[in-house]
Design a protein around this motif. Structure first.
Motif, mmCIF file in Angstrom:
data_model
loop_
_atom_site.group_PDB
_atom_site.id
_atom_site.type_symbol
_atom_site.label_atom_id
_atom_site.label_comp_id
_atom_site.label_asym_id
_atom_site.label_seq_id
_atom_site.Cartn_x
_atom_site.Cartn_y
_atom_site.Cartn_z
ATOM 1 N N GLU A 53 -7.583 16.093 -11.422
ATOM 2 C CA GLU A 53 -8.259 15.820 -10.154
ATOM 3 C C GLU A 53 -7.522 14.746 -9.369
ATOM 4 N N LEU A 54 -7.802 14.725 -8.068
ATOM 5 C CA LEU A 54 -7.357 13.642 -7.204
ATOM 6 C C LEU A 54 -8.563 12.779 -6.879
ATOM 7 N N THR A 55 -8.331 11.496 -6.689
ATOM 8 C CA THR A 55 -9.414 10.612 -6.254
ATOM 9 C C THR A 55 -9.106 10.122 -4.849
ATOM 10 N N HIS A 56 -10.148 9.773 -4.118
ATOM 11 C CA HIS A 56 -9.996 9.401 -2.715
ATOM 12 C C HIS A 56 -10.587 8.030 -2.417
ATOM 13 N N THR A 57 -10.739 7.237 -3.456
ATOM 14 C CA THR A 57 -11.198 5.857 -3.280
ATOM 15 C C THR A 57 -10.157 4.929 -3.898
ATOM 16 N N ARG A 58 -10.031 3.744 -3.315
ATOM 17 C CA ARG A 58 -9.001 2.817 -3.786
ATOM 18 C C ARG A 58 -9.279 2.350 -5.209
ATOM 19 N N PRO A 59 -8.291 2.457 -6.100
ATOM 20 C CA PRO A 59 -8.445 1.893 -7.444
ATOM 21 C C PRO A 59 -8.461 0.365 -7.368
ATOM 22 N N ASP A 60 -8.788 -0.272 -8.476
ATOM 23 C CA ASP A 60 -8.721 -1.727 -8.536
ATOM 24 C C ASP A 60 -7.273 -2.181 -8.656
ATOM 25 N N PHE A 61 -6.976 -3.347 -8.110
ATOM 26 C CA PHE A 61 -5.656 -3.930 -8.311
ATOM 27 C C PHE A 61 -5.472 -4.365 -9.757
ATOM 28 N N GLY A 62 -6.571 -4.747 -10.399
ATOM 29 C CA GLY A 62 -6.497 -5.122 -11.806
ATOM 30 C C GLY A 62 -5.813 -6.451 -12.050
ATOM 31 N N ILE A 131 -2.592 -8.984 1.519
ATOM 32 C CA ILE A 131 -2.055 -7.629 1.645
ATOM 33 C C ILE A 131 -2.879 -6.831 2.650
ATOM 34 N N THR A 132 -2.207 -5.899 3.328
ATOM 35 C CA THR A 132 -2.908 -4.975 4.224
ATOM 36 C C THR A 132 -3.558 -3.898 3.360
ATOM 37 N N ASP A 133 -4.860 -3.789 3.414
ATOM 38 C CA ASP A 133 -5.603 -2.837 2.586
ATOM 39 C C ASP A 133 -6.144 -1.741 3.506
ATOM 40 N N TRP A 134 -5.343 -0.694 3.700
ATOM 41 C CA TRP A 134 -5.667 0.334 4.690
ATOM 42 C C TRP A 134 -6.808 1.229 4.241
ATOM 43 N N ALA A 135 -7.627 1.648 5.193
ATOM 44 C CA ALA A 135 -8.783 2.500 4.909
ATOM 45 C C ALA A 135 -8.362 3.960 4.823
ATOM 46 N N ASN A 136 -9.126 4.734 4.081
ATOM 47 C CA ASN A 136 -8.959 6.180 4.040
ATOM 48 C C ASN A 136 -9.550 6.752 5.333
ATOM 49 N N ALA A 137 -8.725 7.412 6.135
ATOM 50 C CA ALA A 137 -9.166 7.874 7.455
ATOM 51 C C ALA A 137 -10.381 8.788 7.384
ATOM 52 N N PHE A 288 -0.194 4.972 -14.617
ATOM 53 C CA PHE A 288 0.662 5.350 -13.495
ATOM 54 C C PHE A 288 0.030 6.477 -12.687
ATOM 55 N N TYR A 289 -0.441 7.523 -13.372
ATOM 56 C CA TYR A 289 -0.969 8.685 -12.645
ATOM 57 C C TYR A 289 -2.366 8.459 -12.078
ATOM 58 N N ASP A 290 -3.115 7.526 -12.639
ATOM 59 C CA ASP A 290 -4.391 7.157 -12.019
ATOM 60 C C ASP A 290 -4.150 6.638 -10.607
ATOM 61 N N GLU A 291 -3.090 5.851 -10.458
ATOM 62 C CA GLU A 291 -2.718 5.327 -9.149
ATOM 63 C C GLU A 291 -2.073 6.412 -8.291
ATOM 64 N N TYR A 292 -1.169 7.159 -8.884
ATOM 65 C CA TYR A 292 -0.399 8.162 -8.145
ATOM 66 C C TYR A 292 -1.293 9.263 -7.587
ATOM 67 N N PHE A 293 -2.360 9.598 -8.315
ATOM 68 C CA PHE A 293 -3.269 10.655 -7.884
ATOM 69 C C PHE A 293 -4.443 10.127 -7.072
ATOM 70 N N SER A 294 -4.380 8.882 -6.651
ATOM 71 C CA SER A 294 -5.370 8.329 -5.723
ATOM 72 C C SER A 294 -4.776 8.416 -4.324
ATOM 73 N N VAL A 295 -5.372 9.233 -3.469
ATOM 74 C CA VAL A 295 -4.758 9.517 -2.173
ATOM 75 C C VAL A 295 -5.702 9.167 -1.028
ATOM 76 N N LEU A 296 -5.093 8.828 0.100
ATOM 77 C CA LEU A 296 -5.880 8.593 1.319
ATOM 78 C C LEU A 296 -5.317 9.426 2.463
ATOM 79 N N ASP A 297 -6.168 9.707 3.421
ATOM 80 C CA ASP A 297 -5.779 10.497 4.584
ATOM 81 C C ASP A 297 -5.318 9.588 5.710
#
Length: 404
Positions: A53-62, A131-137, A288-297
């Motif tokens: 799956e892909l996720t569409h919410t920002r992960p934590d910086f951790g 850091i600039t934390d851009w929103a998912n459009a 790595f892929y938890d981050e890579y598969f987190s996408v924004l529009d």
């Protein structure tokens, strides 16, 4: 219908992911004499399905703590300024020492700002980091209006104003253009919050230099093709329903297609590690892929203007870039020290594209300009990983320290 088709497919697969997660929670399955091995392989297969799956919410910086000086300091995230299409996020450390303030400008290219978590953690050793934390459009209501390339520049100026005079700016990848424009505008206006230094890392200041596959794709198709093929409408189930966007899942597909064999091998390794119970090795790949598969529009206007103004017309490099109707003049930069960084094996932003900033900033004296070529890294290695930590970061740190 592109977004709707993606959503329909994701909705169909959703129950299988949920079922896999449910059976994983059941634990030991007991397969007779093959209990341990078969059980581990079955759980590994279930986990691979659950991760499809892909996720569409920002992960934590951790980032909860960082070594700085001779102590380990707790770190907490605070929103310094919130605007409709992005936040200024501050990583606050509980220390008494004043450190140089640095604004990290994250790309707006289909991934969240957490893609730079490693960059931020390293910088935090010696700096006060924002850091600039851009929103998912797709989550921004239509009532908030549009967001294009010039709006991005406006946000950077506003963020620097919020941080205050004497800060530094570090841009990674695509927004190197907007960062250079923002500093140019502020320099021409003699703005009090003009940054002391500007670090541009692997960005397309002049994409005509040694064009890569990414650059060639951007110029060989017409704007109409991009508008018709890459833009879709957000479904009305989301806050930004009705907004025209370039979906993040398309950008992910484009990136993955460039190195598909590598991604296939990585997932084959992940299954093997899970099947063998090698938790630590599996966790590295999953992280790595938890981050890579987190996408924004991206908004339609930002994506199309980026293709048009930054890649097809190369407006900044040709001297044709305007901001609010006025020409952008990098020659106005006289006090902000410039550092450019490139990776010798970068297949996204090739050699010379970022270094082109030095010719544009023609009023800077030689001692305020420096270029660093890291010959043994690709695009992501410029700002993440071993070479960034051990070889590139010391150059960035010294560049900033020079102007303190």
């Amino acid at each position: 219908m592109l977004y709707q088709a993606y959503q329909f497919q994701d909705d169909l697969i959703g129950p299988f992911r949920k079922a896999a997660k449910f059976w994983m929670r059941m634990g030991n399955w007991g397969f007779g004499p093959l209990t341990r091995e078969a059980n581990q392989q079955f759980l590994a297969a279930l986990e691979m399905v659950s991760r499809f799956e892909l996720t569409h919410t920002r992960p934590d910086f951790g980032i909860t703590e960082v070594s700085t000086g001779n102590q380990v300091a707790p770190v907490r995230e605070e929103v310094a300024l919130e605007l409709p299409f992005g936040k200024l996020l501050h990583f606050v450390k509980d220390i008494d020492v004043l450190q140089p303030r640095v604004l990290v400008v994250a790309p707006l290219s289909g991934h969240f700002s957490t893609l730079l978590a490693g960059t931020v953690k390293t910088l935090l050793q010696d700096h006060d980091v924002y850091i600039t934390d851009w929103a998912n459009a797709r989550d921004v209501p239509l009532t908030e209006g549009h967001f294009g390339v010039e709006d991005y520049i406006t946000y950077l100026i506003r963020f620097l104003e919020e941080i205050g005079p004497g800060a530094h700016i570090l841009a990674v990848c695509q927004p190197c253009v907007q960062a250079l424009c923002a500093v140019s505008v502020m320099s021409e206006e003699n703005h009090p919050a003009t940054p002391k230094t500007m670090t541009l890392m692997a960005g397309p200041i002049d994409p005509r230099e040694s064009p890569t596959e990414v650059n060639e794709l951007a110029v060989k198709k017409s704007l109409e093709w991009f508008e018709n093929s890459m833009i879709s409408t957000v479904p009305f189930r989301y806050s930004g329903g009705g907004r025209r966007v370039y979906p993040g899942f398309l950008q992910l597909i484009a990136f993955m297609s460039m190195n598909m064999e590598r991604h296939k091998k990585a997932h084959a390794k992940l299954y093997d590690h899970l099947a063998k119970g090698e938790v630590k090795e599996a966790e590295k790949i999953k992280t790595f892929y938890d981050e890579y598969f987190s996408v924004l529009d991206l908004t339609e206007e930002f994506y199309i203007e980026t293709i048009d103004r930054i890649f097809q017309k190369a407006e900044l490099a040709t001297g044709d870039f305007t901001y609010m109707g006025r020409p952008v003049n990098p020659g106005a930069i006289r006090k902000t020290a410039l550092l450019t960084v490139e990776g010798g094996r970068d297949d996204i932003c090739a050699l010379g594209q970022t270094a082109a900033a030095h010719d544009l900033c023609n009023s800077l004296r030689p001692h305020l300009k420096r270029h660093h070529l890291q010959a043994n890294v690709g695009h992501y290695g410029v700002f993440n990983g071993r070479h960034w930590n051990n070889e590139i970061y010391p150059v960035v740190r010294n560049h900033i320290l020079m102007m303190e």
